[in-house]
Motif scaffolding. Structure first.
Motif, PDB file in Angstrom:
ATOM      1  N   ALA A   1       0.827  -1.202   0.000  1.00  0.00           N
ATOM      2  CA  ALA A   1       0.000   0.000   0.000  1.00  0.00           C
ATOM      3  C   ALA A   1       0.858   1.248   0.000  1.00  0.00           C
ATOM      4  CB  ALA A   1      -0.880  -0.004   1.235  1.00  0.00           C
ATOM      5  N   LEU A   2       0.315   2.281  -0.556  1.00  0.00           N
ATOM      6  CA  LEU A   2       0.978   3.552  -0.725  1.00  0.00           C
ATOM      7  C   LEU A   2       1.069   4.345   0.557  1.00  0.00           C
ATOM      8  CD1 LEU A   2       1.458   6.342  -2.150  1.00  0.00           C
ATOM      9  CD2 LEU A   2       0.354   5.185  -3.671  1.00  0.00           C
ATOM     10  N   SER A   3       2.133   5.052   0.740  1.00  0.00           N
ATOM     11  CA  SER A   3       2.278   5.854   1.941  1.00  0.00           C
ATOM     12  C   SER A   3       1.842   7.273   1.726  1.00  0.00           C
ATOM     13  CB  SER A   3       3.717   5.881   2.363  1.00  0.00           C
ATOM     14  OG  SER A   3       4.294   7.046   2.043  1.00  0.00           O
TER      15      SER A   3
ATOM     16  N   ALA B   1       9.535  -8.090   5.168  1.00  0.00           N
ATOM     17  CA  ALA B   1       9.651  -8.838   6.424  1.00  0.00           C
ATOM     18  C   ALA B   1       9.217 -10.287   6.272  1.00  0.00           C
ATOM     19  CB  ALA B   1       8.817  -8.159   7.503  1.00  0.00           C
ATOM     20  N   SER B   2       9.687 -11.095   7.200  1.00  0.00           N
ATOM     21  CA  SER B   2       9.266 -12.486   7.340  1.00  0.00           C
ATOM     22  C   SER B   2       8.357 -12.584   8.549  1.00  0.00           C
ATOM     23  CB  SER B   2      10.495 -13.387   7.515  1.00  0.00           C
ATOM     24  OG  SER B   2      10.105 -14.710   7.791  1.00  0.00           O
ATOM     25  N   CYS B   3       7.100 -12.909   8.284  1.00  0.00           N
ATOM     26  CA  CYS B   3       6.108 -13.024   9.358  1.00  0.00           C
ATOM     27  C   CYS B   3       5.359 -14.335   9.196  1.00  0.00           C
ATOM     28  CB  CYS B   3       5.135 -11.855   9.314  1.00  0.00           C
ATOM     29  SG  CYS B   3       5.888 -10.235   9.557  1.00  0.00           S
ATOM     30  N   GLY B   4       6.082 -15.482   9.231  1.00  0.00           N
ATOM     31  CA  GLY B   4       5.475 -16.754   8.917  1.00  0.00           C
ATOM     32  C   GLY B   4       5.283 -16.897   7.422  1.00  0.00           C
ATOM     33  N   GLY B   5       5.672 -15.925   6.694  1.00  0.00           N
ATOM     34  CA  GLY B   5       5.583 -15.808   5.245  1.00  0.00           C
ATOM     35  C   GLY B   5       6.033 -14.406   4.887  1.00  0.00           C
ATOM     36  N   PHE B   6       6.348 -14.193   3.622  1.00  0.00           N
ATOM     37  CA  PHE B   6       6.862 -12.892   3.227  1.00  0.00           C
ATOM     38  C   PHE B   6       5.742 -11.868   3.137  1.00  0.00           C
ATOM     39  CE2 PHE B   6       8.129  -9.585   0.298  1.00  0.00           C
ATOM     40  CZ  PHE B   6       9.417  -9.300   0.709  1.00  0.00           C
ATOM     41  N   THR B   7       6.036 -10.648   3.584  1.00  0.00           N
ATOM     42  CA  THR B   7       5.121  -9.526   3.427  1.00  0.00           C
ATOM     43  C   THR B   7       5.924  -8.230   3.414  1.00  0.00           C
ATOM     44  OG1 THR B   7       3.062  -8.500   4.225  1.00  0.00           O
ATOM     45  CG2 THR B   7       4.707  -9.101   5.894  1.00  0.00           C
ATOM     46  N   THR B   8       5.278  -7.166   3.038  1.00  0.00           N
ATOM     47  CA  THR B   8       5.891  -5.841   3.125  1.00  0.00           C
ATOM     48  C   THR B   8       5.064  -5.005   4.082  1.00  0.00           C
ATOM     49  OG1 THR B   8       6.715  -5.967   0.854  1.00  0.00           O
ATOM     50  CG2 THR B   8       6.596  -3.800   1.859  1.00  0.00           C
ATOM     51  N   LEU B   9       5.707  -4.503   5.120  1.00  0.00           N
ATOM     52  CA  LEU B   9       5.056  -3.635   6.096  1.00  0.00           C
ATOM     53  C   LEU B   9       5.371  -2.193   5.734  1.00  0.00           C
ATOM     54  CD1 LEU B   9       6.012  -5.591   9.347  1.00  0.00           C
ATOM     55  CD2 LEU B   9       3.938  -5.829   7.957  1.00  0.00           C
ATOM     56  N   SER B  10       4.342  -1.397   5.511  1.00  0.00           N
ATOM     57  CA  SER B  10       4.518  -0.022   5.026  1.00  0.00           C
ATOM     58  C   SER B  10       4.158   0.992   6.103  1.00  0.00           C
ATOM     59  CB  SER B  10       3.648   0.219   3.791  1.00  0.00           C
ATOM     60  OG  SER B  10       4.024  -0.625   2.734  1.00  0.00           O
ATOM     61  N   PHE B  11       5.113   1.871   6.384  1.00  0.00           N
ATOM     62  CA  PHE B  11       4.856   3.027   7.240  1.00  0.00           C
ATOM     63  C   PHE B  11       4.274   4.117   6.355  1.00  0.00           C
ATOM     64  CE2 PHE B  11       5.989   7.140   8.979  1.00  0.00           C
ATOM     65  CZ  PHE B  11       5.721   7.014  10.332  1.00  0.00           C
ATOM     66  N   GLU B  12       3.017   4.471   6.592  1.00  0.00           N
ATOM     67  CA  GLU B  12       2.332   5.472   5.794  1.00  0.00           C
ATOM     68  C   GLU B  12       2.083   6.707   6.654  1.00  0.00           C
ATOM     69  OE1 GLU B  12      -1.194   3.696   4.268  1.00  0.00           O
ATOM     70  OE2 GLU B  12      -0.108   2.140   3.175  1.00  0.00           O
ATOM     71  N   PRO B  13       2.777   7.802   6.396  1.00  0.00           N
ATOM     72  CA  PRO B  13       2.609   8.983   7.237  1.00  0.00           C
ATOM     73  C   PRO B  13       1.181   9.508   7.280  1.00  0.00           C
ATOM     74  CG  PRO B  13       4.634   9.150   5.988  1.00  0.00           C
ATOM     75  CD  PRO B  13       3.911   7.955   5.462  1.00  0.00           C
TER      76      PRO B  13
ATOM     77  N   ARG C   1       0.915  -1.025   7.483  1.00  0.00           N
ATOM     78  CA  ARG C   1      -0.008  -1.747   6.587  1.00  0.00           C
ATOM     79  C   ARG C   1       0.739  -2.928   5.976  1.00  0.00           C
ATOM     80  NH1 ARG C   1      -3.961   1.714   3.115  1.00  0.00           N
ATOM     81  NH2 ARG C   1      -4.710   1.856   5.275  1.00  0.00           N
ATOM     82  N   THR C   2       0.123  -4.096   6.025  1.00  0.00           N
ATOM     83  CA  THR C   2       0.747  -5.300   5.486  1.00  0.00           C
ATOM     84  C   THR C   2       0.231  -5.596   4.084  1.00  0.00           C
ATOM     85  OG1 THR C   2       1.089  -7.679   5.811  1.00  0.00           O
ATOM     86  CG2 THR C   2      -0.970  -6.754   6.657  1.00  0.00           C
ATOM     87  N   SER C   3       1.129  -5.984   3.193  1.00  0.00           N
ATOM     88  CA  SER C   3       0.729  -6.295   1.822  1.00  0.00           C
ATOM     89  C   SER C   3       0.093  -7.678   1.722  1.00  0.00           C
ATOM     90  CB  SER C   3       1.948  -6.217   0.896  1.00  0.00           C
ATOM     91  OG  SER C   3       2.924  -7.185   1.258  1.00  0.00           O
TER      92      SER C   3
ATOM     93  N   ALA D   1       0.278 -12.833  10.462  1.00  0.00           N
ATOM     94  CA  ALA D   1       0.157 -12.541  11.901  1.00  0.00           C
ATOM     95  C   ALA D   1      -1.280 -12.188  12.284  1.00  0.00           C
ATOM     96  CB  ALA D   1       1.100 -11.417  12.294  1.00  0.00           C
ATOM     97  N   GLY D   2      -2.245 -12.801  11.629  1.00  0.00           N
ATOM     98  CA  GLY D   2      -3.639 -12.544  11.952  1.00  0.00           C
ATOM     99  C   GLY D   2      -4.182 -11.240  11.403  1.00  0.00           C
ATOM    100  N   VAL D   3      -3.442 -10.573  10.553  1.00  0.00           N
ATOM    101  CA  VAL D   3      -3.879  -9.304   9.970  1.00  0.00           C
ATOM    102  C   VAL D   3      -4.138  -9.505   8.479  1.00  0.00           C
ATOM    103  CG1 VAL D   3      -3.287  -6.877   9.598  1.00  0.00           C
ATOM    104  CG2 VAL D   3      -2.463  -8.060  11.644  1.00  0.00           C
ATOM    105  N   PRO D   4      -5.345  -9.166   7.974  1.00  0.00           N
ATOM    106  CA  PRO D   4      -5.651  -9.365   6.559  1.00  0.00           C
ATOM    107  C   PRO D   4      -4.747  -8.533   5.652  1.00  0.00           C
ATOM    108  CG  PRO D   4      -7.647  -8.942   7.830  1.00  0.00           C
ATOM    109  CD  PRO D   4      -6.492  -8.637   8.724  1.00  0.00           C
ATOM    110  N   ALA D   5      -4.620  -8.949   4.415  1.00  0.00           N
ATOM    111  CA  ALA D   5      -3.840  -8.196   3.428  1.00  0.00           C
ATOM    112  C   ALA D   5      -4.455  -6.815   3.234  1.00  0.00           C
ATOM    113  CB  ALA D   5      -3.812  -8.944   2.096  1.00  0.00           C
ATOM    114  N   GLY D   6      -3.622  -5.796   3.242  1.00  0.00           N
ATOM    115  CA  GLY D   6      -4.092  -4.431   3.067  1.00  0.00           C
ATOM    116  C   GLY D   6      -4.640  -3.795   4.324  1.00  0.00           C
ATOM    117  N   ALA D   7      -4.576  -4.502   5.451  1.00  0.00           N
ATOM    118  CA  ALA D   7      -5.076  -3.958   6.717  1.00  0.00           C
ATOM    119  C   ALA D   7      -3.926  -3.411   7.547  1.00  0.00           C
ATOM    120  CB  ALA D   7      -5.835  -5.027   7.490  1.00  0.00           C
ATOM    121  N   ASP D   8      -4.291  -2.683   8.611  1.00  0.00           N
ATOM    122  CA  ASP D   8      -3.308  -2.004   9.455  1.00  0.00           C
ATOM    123  C   ASP D   8      -3.262  -2.613  10.850  1.00  0.00           C
ATOM    124  OD1 ASP D   8      -2.962  -0.213   7.337  1.00  0.00           O
ATOM    125  OD2 ASP D   8      -4.490   1.143   8.105  1.00  0.00           O
TER     126      ASP D   8
END
Length: 476
Positions: free
Chosen positions: A23-25, A145-157, A185-187, A191-198
């Motif tokens: 997701a876009l920041s 990041a590795s969170c039981g699988g690959f994802t991208t965690l985005s810091f969105e100001p 936001r995870t791509s 970790a129990g967080v849906p894709a695109g959620a915060d």
């Protein structure tokens, strides 16, 4: 990216997919004070344009991502607020994406997140109105990041605030720091967080194995025709601050009169600045003047004039005096790469001022969006004069020469609009039967002044002799 990381096709595919769908920041750029990004133990690593590419240490991901046209990923002369030496520009047009990535190691081993946060993860960001169809979003900072699988965690100001607790402000540099309470936001669903959620970063710190590196990114805007123009710099993680910088740097030169007679005429001085073609921009420039004179010298015994106005002087605890000079450009208020600027001024000492050496320093200053007052650049030059109590006219400045900080030539008081003549100190014929003063050479009077003064003296002597002869004739 390292060679062993690039040879892993599966890892490369995962990374491209994750970063392309991240997701876009929303970068906030707000008024904040200048404070170094790096902590005391951080190592500053300068990244020039040749360090942004396939050989790293920073990679342009879109060069190897076929599903999205690459945008602009380059080191720009736009100055950052910490080092004032350039920044990383990320910009996109319709359908583009721009990403610059750095990976922590060559073994594709994630770094635990808690130590990363403890060491500090931060960056500076700027969203430019010019070239952007939207200004409430901008470049984000991602953690692959590795969170039981690959994802991208985005810091969105847009979902967070800067270090001053404020939200986005376009056309202003702003600093961000990741903390446990930062909203990420995870791509992908991890970790129990849906894709695109915060979720708070603290949740991922607990649930994830770690991060592989950091990515500065702008991508999908939601508008297929949208554009975005951003800058980032001083990305800090794992004890290193990456300072994106151009290779050149401005230089300075200064000339002052060799002697200033106490109670005498003001003496001219001239500062100049030259920015090479590969240098940074210097915006809203000015000149900081510093004077260090003989013991007992007071501010009211010195007069500095700049473009027709007296410059207020402030005495510092160490006995030096400072002031701000008017600094002119050939055009505009920004010293562009390849450009020149300067500051012409005069110095005078009051009758009875202490005599001795007077050190003069001029330093280029700039205006940084979101800060109060001029910011010093370190681009400076120093020369010296001497306050004397003699009656001989003060000599003019010696020919221009480079000083610490470099520079070639001087501005000469002409700022592209005709300039002002040098300070007068010799008689010349004004053409209307009277005399005026003009600038002189090292001996005080110009050659025309000497010639005209001598002619006037001879005429006066002749008239006197004629009168005496007439008087004698009458007596005879």
């Amino acid at each position: 990216m390292t060679r062993s990381l690039r040879t892993s096709r599966a890892s490369r595919t995962l990374l491209r997919t994750a970063t392309a769908t991240a997701a876009l920041s929303a970068v906030s750029v707000l008024a904040c004070g200048i404070a170094p990004t790096a902590v005391a133990d951080d190592t500053v690593q300068v990244v020039h344009q040749d360090g942004l590419g396939p050989n790293g240490p920073w990679l342009r991901l879109q060069e190897t991502t076929p599903d999205r046209e690459p945008g602009v990923q380059e080191v720009s002369p736009k100055p950052d607020p910490v080092h004032l030496n350039g920044s990383l520009r990320l910009a996109i047009a319709a359908g583009q994406q721009a990403q610059a990535a750095h990976y922590f190691n060559a073994t594709w081993t994630p770094e635990p997140m808690q130590p990363l946060l403890n060491g500090g993860v931060s960056y500076w960001a700027y969203t430019a109105s010019e070239g952007s169809s939207v200004t409430n979003i901008g470049a984000n900072l991602q953690l692959p990041a590795s969170c039981g699988g690959f994802t991208t965690l985005s810091f969105e100001p847009g979902n967070n605030t800067d270090v001053q607790g404020a939200a986005l402000k376009p056309d202003t540099w702003q600093k961000y720091r990741l903390t446990g309470s930062s909203v990420m936001r995870t791509s992908r669903a991890v970790a129990g967080v849906p894709a695109g959620a915060d979720a708070p970063l603290s949740h991922f710190v607990t649930a994830c194995e770690g991060a592989y590196g950091v990515i500065a990114d702008i991508g999908r805007l939601g508008d297929p025709n949208g554009t975005l123009n951003t800058y980032v710099d001083n990305i800090t993680a794992k004890g290193t601050t990456w300072d994106f910088a151009v290779t050149g740097r401005a230089s300075a030169a200064l000339t002052v009169a060799e002697e200033i007679r106490a109670g005498g005429d003001p003496r001219p001085a001239d500062a100049s600045y030259s920015d090479p073609a590969d240098g940074p921009e210097y915006q809203g420039i000015g000149t900081r003047l510093t004077l260090k004179g003989p013991a007992g010298l007071r501010a009211d015994q010195l007069t500095v004039m700049s473009e027709g106005s007296e410059v207020p002087l402030t005495r510092l605890p160490n006995g030096t005096f400072t002031g701000e000079l008017h600094t002119s450009l050939r055009a505009g208020a920004t010293l562009e790469p390849g450009g020149k600027a300067g500051a012409a001024f005069t110095l005078a000492a009051a009758k009875g001022a202490p005599t001795g050496r007077l050190d003069v320093t001029t330093e280029l200053t700039v205006t940084v969006d979101g800060t109060d007052g001029p910011v010093r650049t370190g681009v400076s030059a120093t020369d010296h004069s001497r306050i004397t109590a003699g009656t001989k006219p003060s000599p003019s400045p010696s020919p221009t020469h480079p000083h610490p900080g470099g520079g070639q030539g001087h501005w000469g008081g002409n700022h592209g609009s005709g300039g002002s003549p040098a300070q007068p100190n010799g008689p010349v014929d004004t053409g209307d039967g009277t005399t005026a003063l003009t600038a002189s050479g090292a001996d005080g009077l110009s050659d025309p002044g000497l010639a005209i003064g001598a002619a006037g003296l001879l005429a006066a002597v002749a008239a006197t002799v004629g009168s005496l002869r007439a008087a004698r004739g009458r007596r005879g």
